[in-house]
Scaffold this active site. Structure first.
Site, PDB file in Angstrom:
ATOM      1  CD  GLU A 100      -3.124  -0.911   2.186  1.00  0.00           C
ATOM      2  OE1 GLU A 100      -2.903  -0.200   3.179  1.00  0.00           O
ATOM      3  OE2 GLU A 100      -4.177  -1.539   2.036  1.00  0.00           O
TER       4      GLU A 100
HETATM    5  C1  BMA Z   1      -4.588  -3.111   5.150  1.00  0.00           C
HETATM    6  C2  BMA Z   1      -3.298  -3.713   5.570  1.00  0.00           C
HETATM    7  C3  BMA Z   1      -2.840  -3.329   6.915  1.00  0.00           C
HETATM    8  C4  BMA Z   1      -3.955  -3.045   7.848  1.00  0.00           C
HETATM    9  C5  BMA Z   1      -5.271  -3.484   7.328  1.00  0.00           C
HETATM   10  C6  BMA Z   1      -6.424  -3.152   8.195  1.00  0.00           C
HETATM   11  O1  BMA Z   1      -4.470  -2.008   4.387  1.00  0.00           O
HETATM   12  O2  BMA Z   1      -2.361  -3.593   4.588  1.00  0.00           O
HETATM   13  O3  BMA Z   1      -1.952  -2.261   6.862  1.00  0.00           O
HETATM   14  O4  BMA Z   1      -3.700  -3.630   9.054  1.00  0.00           O
HETATM   15  O5  BMA Z   1      -5.491  -2.893   6.109  1.00  0.00           O
HETATM   16  O6  BMA Z   1      -6.595  -1.768   8.312  1.00  0.00           O
END
Ligand code: BMA
Length: 826
Positions: free
Chosen positions: A415
């Site tokens: 991300e």
């Molecule tokens: C996603 C993951 C984590 C996070 C999760 C829940 O974006 O990549 O970074 O823990 O969401 O928010």
């Protein structure tokens, strides 16, 4: 080569500010050593986390004595090998500095012969506080923080989620976290062998061996043996191995996982044996297939020429203190993944490059690994030292893992693009973009190309093969994370709005079971909004979001146990809606990896397996919604609330789909029954259906208008089922309104337990009335079961196989059995 182990329990450690020496474990970390010495309380209990933050501010020293014998020093080189130091370490031998390190993910090798003496030697590793490092290094790197509550974790190459995450506590560890040893050799040393597989058209496989020697030697050769189990397949000399009738390795569900043992002895040009190398390898090809198609560009994993729909979940470190994990504990959640019909895990980029045991299990179980590099969410620095360290890390890890049968993909990060794209495309912030591209578009892919051979590289998850971050872009190309449900608080139905090519993250939180809660929460503070439980909820406002979604769908729960249960049902509803949609989209969509498989401590989270190993409702239901041949229903209509909270339903049609990802075409019988809550079967039908591999198919459309008008949509429900070769392979129940508006009959359950030996039993449940998401437990007993959180249909017997960890008796089981279903919660 002579190897002398230095990892053992004869280490001691101390706080450098002067306290006494305490016994230490290597590999290990300061938190677990402090705990073993009873110097701190259980870090997971209650709110103890908050009282243990001082540990990250201290410097720690680890020390051991060892004896060097003449044989070691007789060799030309003696090297100190450390597979992992966490993180800001100064290594000292007999009072003289060997090296300093600052990247947890790199293994080290230093020449130390001149520093060693015959007889007793002392090694000391001093770990500087990671927080002090962060406060004094790269201080101009000030990105927008996403998950680190203090800030700055991206300035150091260290497991990012240790600094706190939205499911993880903040425990910034220090210690010798992987093996450490001396290696002594003369002449030459075998570093590794790159094995390239060439799969011929005729079906044969040629293995090309490229030995890598510390001091080079173009004239070296190999004596090799290839075996499968106990059988020697072939042996010979040279750098090519032809396997004429190979048994191919497949992901789980597509075929077997034969692992060949390849043993190689490398012989130097002067005839001496340089070293032995042995690995388990799977013969297979894995490609990330991106070809132009009518929707845009495909995004699918092709194994041995066959496109495979990726079913699975995201993996986070299985413990806040990963050095406590052994093979059995690592395997526990991976076996559960396969039991739930998964074939892929994504090793998420905020954790660690996993242990050998982890990848051993994936190879053996047929779990493809989507491997992120360990960068997540926040922008990273790009000074020359940082890039050099990241490149060294990538080189080390890619070399370590490249032979793995399960390794499907190297992905640049989690991300980093998706979260920061608005800044990265800003023409006023060109330097940010340059820094970002340097690491994820130049340096890392170059390492994968150079060291990793054929494994594909993908710059980020999510990534759309270009700067686009829109949902629409994800319906055309690349992979997508979908967080409109949960973070965006959008309706659950929104999963069905977007026809993504590959969904690599989406999810919903739930609370862990009361049994897991008891392992960390004092009874006096067990209220879900009390300080202990809030400390074990790491998403800001997370409890409000859980309650919000529960209140949309279910009635106000009678007690905390019911609330926990409803949170798990709600999680099922969300994730199942997503997965069913993505599987119906096959072959447009070729992957569904939900967030997240496991937990690193006991916590409210998106996991389907609790920290204690208990399966949440989601994991039981995942086994059903990931079944190779699955039936699901898409209802294009919805129930919505307008001005003044008036409810309106546009539900009418029910499209019944099959989603099939088995390796060979099959046929099945699709069945549907419309029931009244009073037990009457109103409508029934069935149909022979063709199941084509990697296809979602609309098989039947039912018009429910008349039945809803005659009986009321809150009084009826639809059951769909799929039989293949006479057995039921998939079944689901579809409600036509929100369950809170249904007058579910009061449950009356009959349970008959039959013990089968000391560890096994069968339990049969019958109910005269429909029960939704019937869940049972044997209080205090640890067990696995063939099903749970299912629907009980009036008069139909549901039989469940049970296996208990400890011997049980019939009377004991009867006493321990507890159950509830939706109508018990209010
Ligand atoms: C996603 C993951 C984590 C996070 C999760 C829940 O974006 O990549 O970074 O823990 O969401 O928010």
């Amino acid at each position: 080569m002579k190897v002398q182990k230095l990892a053992s329990s004869s280490w001691k450690f101390r706080d450098c500010s002067g306290t006494a020496w305490l016994p230490a474990m290597v590999p290990g970390c300061v938190h677990t050593d402090l705990l073993a010495a009873k110097a701190i309380p259980d870090p997971f209990w209650g709110t103890n986390e908050l009282r243990l933050q001082w540990i990250e501010e201290r410097d720690w020293e680890y020390r051991a004595e060892f004896v060097v014998r003449p044989g070691m020093l007789a060799e030309r080189f003696v090297e100190l090998v450390a597979d992992g130091l966490d993180t800001v370490a100064t290594v000292v031998l007999n009072g003289r500095e060997v090296a300093r390190t600052e990247n947890m993910f790199i293994g080290h090798r230093w020449q130390v012969k001149p520093l060693l003496v015959l007889g007793r030697n002392t090694i000391s590793v001093r770990f500087g506080s990671a927080m002090k490092y962060i406060r004094t290094h790269r201080t101009s790197h000030l990105p927008r923080e996403i998950n680190d509550p203090v800030g700055g974790c991206t300035r150091i190459r260290k497991e990012q989620c240790q600094f706190g995450w939205d499911w993880g506590p903040r425990f910034v560890t220090a210690g010798i976290w992987r093996d450490i040893r001396l290696e002594a050799w003369s002449g030459n040393r075998l570093e590794g062998i790159e094995v390239t597989q060439v799969h011929g058209r005729s079906g044969s496989v040629t293995l090309l061996l490229a030995p890598e020697l510390a001091r080079g030697d173009k004239g070296s050769t190999c004596r090799w043996k290839l075996s499968l189990g106990k059988r020697t397949v072939s042996k010979g000399e040279g750098k090519r191995i032809k396997v004429r009738s190979p048994r191919l390795w497949w992901p789980s569900g597509q075929g077997e996982q034969p692992l060949y043992t390849l043993s190689v002895e490398v012989v130097a040009s002067n005839g001496s044996v340089v070293g032995q190398w042995e690995k388990k390898i799977g013969l297979r090809t894995i490609e990330l297939d991106r070809h132009k198609d009518k929707w845009g560009e495909s995004f699918q994993f092709v194994v041995n020429g066959r496109a495979v729909f990726a079913k699975g979940a995201n993996w986070i470190p299985a413990h806040s203190f990963v050095t406590t994990l052994d093979r059995a504990r690592t395997e526990r959640d991976l076996k559960a993944a396969v039991a739930a019909n998964m074939n892929m895990v994504r090793v998420w980029g905020g954790g660690i490059y996993e242990s050998e045991e982890f990848y051993d299990a994936c190879d053996e179980l047929g779990l493809l690994v989507w491997q992120d590099f360990m960068f997540a969410c926040t922008l990273y620095p790009a000074d020359p030292d940082f890039i050099a360290s990241s490149v060294a890390e990538a080189g080390y890890q890619v070399r370590r893992l490249r032979h793995r049968a399960s390794l499907a993909l190297w992905c640049g990060n989690n991300e980093v693009w998706g979260i920061n794209a608005h800044e990265l495309v800003d023409p006023k912030k060109k330097a940010l973009r340059r820094d970002h591209d340097l690491l994820f578009h130049k340096a890392l892919p170059a390492v994968v190309r150079r060291v990793g051979g054929v494994t594909p590289y993908w710059p980020s998850s999510p990534w759309r093969a270009g700067p686009d971050v829109t949902h629409k872009g994800g319906t055309e190309r690349g992979d997508s994370h979908f967080w409109d449900v949960w973070h965006g608080r959008n309706p659950v139905k929104d999963y069905e709005k977007w026809d993504f090519r590959f969904a690599s993250e989406f999810g919903m939180q739930s609370f862990s079971s009361p049994a897991t809660q008891d392992t960390f929460c004092p009874k006096s503070d067990s209220n879900i909004f009390g300080s202990s439980m809030e400390n074990h909820q790491k998403n800001k406002g997370g409890n409000q979001v859980v309650l919000d979604y529960i209140s949309r769908r279910y009635r106000f729960p009678a007690d905390q146990g019911s609330l926990i249960y409803l949170s798990q049902l709600n999680q099922v509803d969300c994730v199942q809606t997503g997965v069913a949609h993505y599987r119906r989209l096959m072959p447009r969509c070729m992957g569904a990896l939900y967030w997240q498989l496991n937990d690193c401590w006991p916590v409210a989270s998106w996991s389907s397996i609790e920290f204690t190993g208990r399966w949440k409702a989601l994991h039981h239901v995942a086994r059903r919604f990931f079944a190779p041949a699955a039936v699901s229903v898409h209802i294009p209509g919805d129930e919505v609330f307008g001005i003044s909270n008036y409810r309106k339903s546009t539900v009418r049609l029910a499209h019944v789909y099959t989603s099939y990802d088995g390796p060979k075409p099959a046929t099945g019988i699709l069945r549907w029954d419309l029931f009244h809550l009073d037990g009457r079967k109103l409508v029934s039908g069935s149909k022979k259906v063709a199941l084509r591999p990697m296809q979602g198919t609309r098989q039947q459309t039912l018009d429910l208008k008349e039945a809803m008008a005659a009986h009321g949509r809150e009084n009826i429900y639809l059951r769909v089922a799929l039989d293949v070769d006479g057995s039921r392979v998939s079944e689901d129940t579809v409600l036509l309104t929100l369950p809170k508006f249904m007058d579910l009959p009061k449950p009356r359950t009959k349970a008959v337990i039959r013990a089968k030996g000391r560890h096994n039993a069968v339990v049969e449940f019958t109910s005269p009335v429909f029960q939704h998401r019937f869940a049972f437990d044997f209080a205090g007993l640890s067990f696995t079961c063939s099903d749970n959180f299912f629907d009980l249909q009036p008069g139909e017997r549901k039989s469940v196989d049970l296996r208990f960890a400890h011997p049980v008796t019939h009377a004991g089981l009867k006493r321990a059995l507890a159950h509830l279903s939706l109508a018990d919660t209010y």
